[in-house]
Design a protein around this motif. Structure first.
Motif, PDB file in Angstrom:
ATOM      1  N   UNK A 126      75.103 -74.586 -33.660  1.00 32.42           N
ATOM      2  CA  UNK A 126      75.387 -74.752 -35.223  1.00 32.42           C
ATOM      3  C   UNK A 126      74.257 -74.800 -36.272  1.00 32.42           C
ATOM      4  N   UNK A 127      73.184 -74.711 -35.780  1.00 33.55           N
ATOM      5  CA  UNK A 127      72.079 -74.651 -36.434  1.00 33.55           C
ATOM      6  C   UNK A 127      71.497 -73.139 -36.860  1.00 33.55           C
ATOM      7  N   UNK A 128      71.149 -73.114 -37.963  1.00 27.13           N
ATOM      8  CA  UNK A 128      70.460 -71.875 -38.764  1.00 27.13           C
ATOM      9  C   UNK A 128      69.145 -72.050 -38.965  1.00 27.13           C
ATOM     10  N   UNK A 129      68.313 -70.919 -38.742  1.00 28.62           N
ATOM     11  CA  UNK A 129      66.938 -71.011 -39.521  1.00 28.62           C
ATOM     12  C   UNK A 129      66.634 -69.704 -40.085  1.00 28.62           C
ATOM     13  N   UNK A 130      66.467 -69.627 -41.595  1.00 29.59           N
ATOM     14  CA  UNK A 130      66.201 -68.514 -42.397  1.00 29.59           C
ATOM     15  C   UNK A 130      64.828 -68.472 -42.386  1.00 29.59           C
ATOM     16  N   UNK A 131      64.188 -67.551 -41.697  1.00 29.25           N
ATOM     17  CA  UNK A 131      62.611 -67.393 -41.644  1.00 29.25           C
ATOM     18  C   UNK A 131      62.102 -66.344 -42.811  1.00 29.25           C
ATOM     19  N   UNK A 132      61.130 -66.689 -43.786  1.00 32.15           N
ATOM     20  CA  UNK A 132      60.885 -65.873 -44.575  1.00 32.15           C
ATOM     21  C   UNK A 132      59.357 -65.646 -44.431  1.00 32.15           C
ATOM     22  N   UNK A 133      58.729 -64.750 -45.120  1.00 34.74           N
ATOM     23  CA  UNK A 133      57.409 -64.568 -45.069  1.00 34.74           C
ATOM     24  C   UNK A 133      56.455 -65.666 -45.570  1.00 34.74           C
ATOM     25  N   UNK A 134      55.333 -65.783 -45.407  1.00 32.67           N
ATOM     26  CA  UNK A 134      54.349 -67.064 -45.464  1.00 32.67           C
ATOM     27  C   UNK A 134      54.770 -68.130 -44.798  1.00 32.67           C
ATOM     28  N   UNK A 135      55.460 -67.993 -43.648  1.00 34.47           N
ATOM     29  CA  UNK A 135      55.721 -69.302 -42.838  1.00 34.47           C
ATOM     30  C   UNK A 135      56.758 -70.154 -43.221  1.00 34.47           C
TER      31      UNK A 135
END
Length: 280
Positions: A60-69
């Motif tokens: 049920x966990x989400x991670x939205x990964x963006x630039x710059x870490x």
């Protein structure tokens, strides 16, 4: 409450909306949804100008990964969902919002505020999900893997399926549906299941996840069962107390396990008292 299929549906929708988009600015209200060291100011500062690189889901966990870490860890809690709009009024119970360069706005809506938004380094996701068991959709599930996860525990199988350290992502609805498909009573001791029952349960888990994902294909956003006032109940037994079993016609009964209502068919899911399996 969103479970694995609903969170997967949300992840797919977010990928479509955020692919190639840039966040012009971000806002978050000062609510319990913000976790850790995240504040409205740090939320806005971390996400402004960022572009999505990938979205990961475990259980049920989400991670939205963006630039710059930069990462945005998200758990939808009981009533959380992301909703997109263009030019419309902000939704009721909106707790945070992402303003995209194309004019679209993504609102995080959470009536009960039991969800989680936290700015984290994107490489922190492995730590966040380290205590979770295998994800049936992401990692696959078969009889041997399920047997290994439930071996040696006399707890009711329904309790075991709800334990996120055993399998990641199942909740009350899909555990209930999987047990019905497998013809296993929810109160059965997990270590009393036969190899054939374990195989049927593994198949049932995957079948209910697949069924729920298919049911959500027509939805632009997460739609909870309680929201479906204009659509039929998509589940076999969940939410169908006293209705006839779709297999044998016996009225569906309910019991309470670990504080959760558990519908079951007393004929298809007989409570068999037997000892634990040996030699597994």
């Amino acid at each position: 409450m969103p479970e694995l299929p609903e969170v997967e549906h949300q992840a797919r929708a977010l990928r479509r909306i955020l692919e190639g988009a840039r966040i012009e600015r971000a806002e978050a209200d000062a609510t319990p949804v913000l976790k850790g060291k995240t504040t409205p100011a740090t939320f806005a500062e971390a996400l402004a100008g960022r572009s999505l690189e990938r979205i990961e889901r475990v259980g049920k966990q989400l991670l939205l990964s963006f630039d710059a870490g930069t990462g945005l860890a998200c758990h939808l809690g009981m009533t959380g969902k992301w909703r997109s709009r263009v030019g419309d009024e902000p939704p009721r119970h909106g707790r945070a919002r992402l303003f995209l360069h194309d004019g679209c706005v993504l609102d995080y809506v959470d009536m009960r505020m039991l969800g989680r938004l936290e700015i984290v380094p994107r490489d922190a996701f492995a730590r966040i999900v380290s205590s979770l068991g295998p994800d049936p959709l992401r990692d696959g599930l078969d009889a041997s893997r399920l047997a290994a996860r439930i071996a040696g525990t006399p707890r009711p199988i329904k309790n075991v399926l709800l334990d996120q350290t055993v399998l990641a992502g199942l909740g009350n609805i899909h555990a209930t549906e999987a047990l019905f498909r497998a013809r296993v009573h929810p109160s059965r001791a997990a270590d009393s299941l036969t190899p054939a029952e374990v195989e049927a349960l593994a198949d049932g888990i995957l079948a209910t996840i697949t069924h729920a994902l298919a049911a959500h294909e027509r939805d632009d956003e997460i739609v909870y069962l309680s929201d479906r006032t204009d659509a039929p109940n998509p589940f076999l037994v969940y939410g169908r107390a006293s209705e006839p079993c779709p297999r044998c016609g016996t009225p569906i009964r309910t019991l309470t396990i670990a504080g959760r209502t558990s519908p079951f068919c007393p004929r298809c899911q007989r409570l068999i008292q037997s000892g634990p399996r040996r030699g597994r």
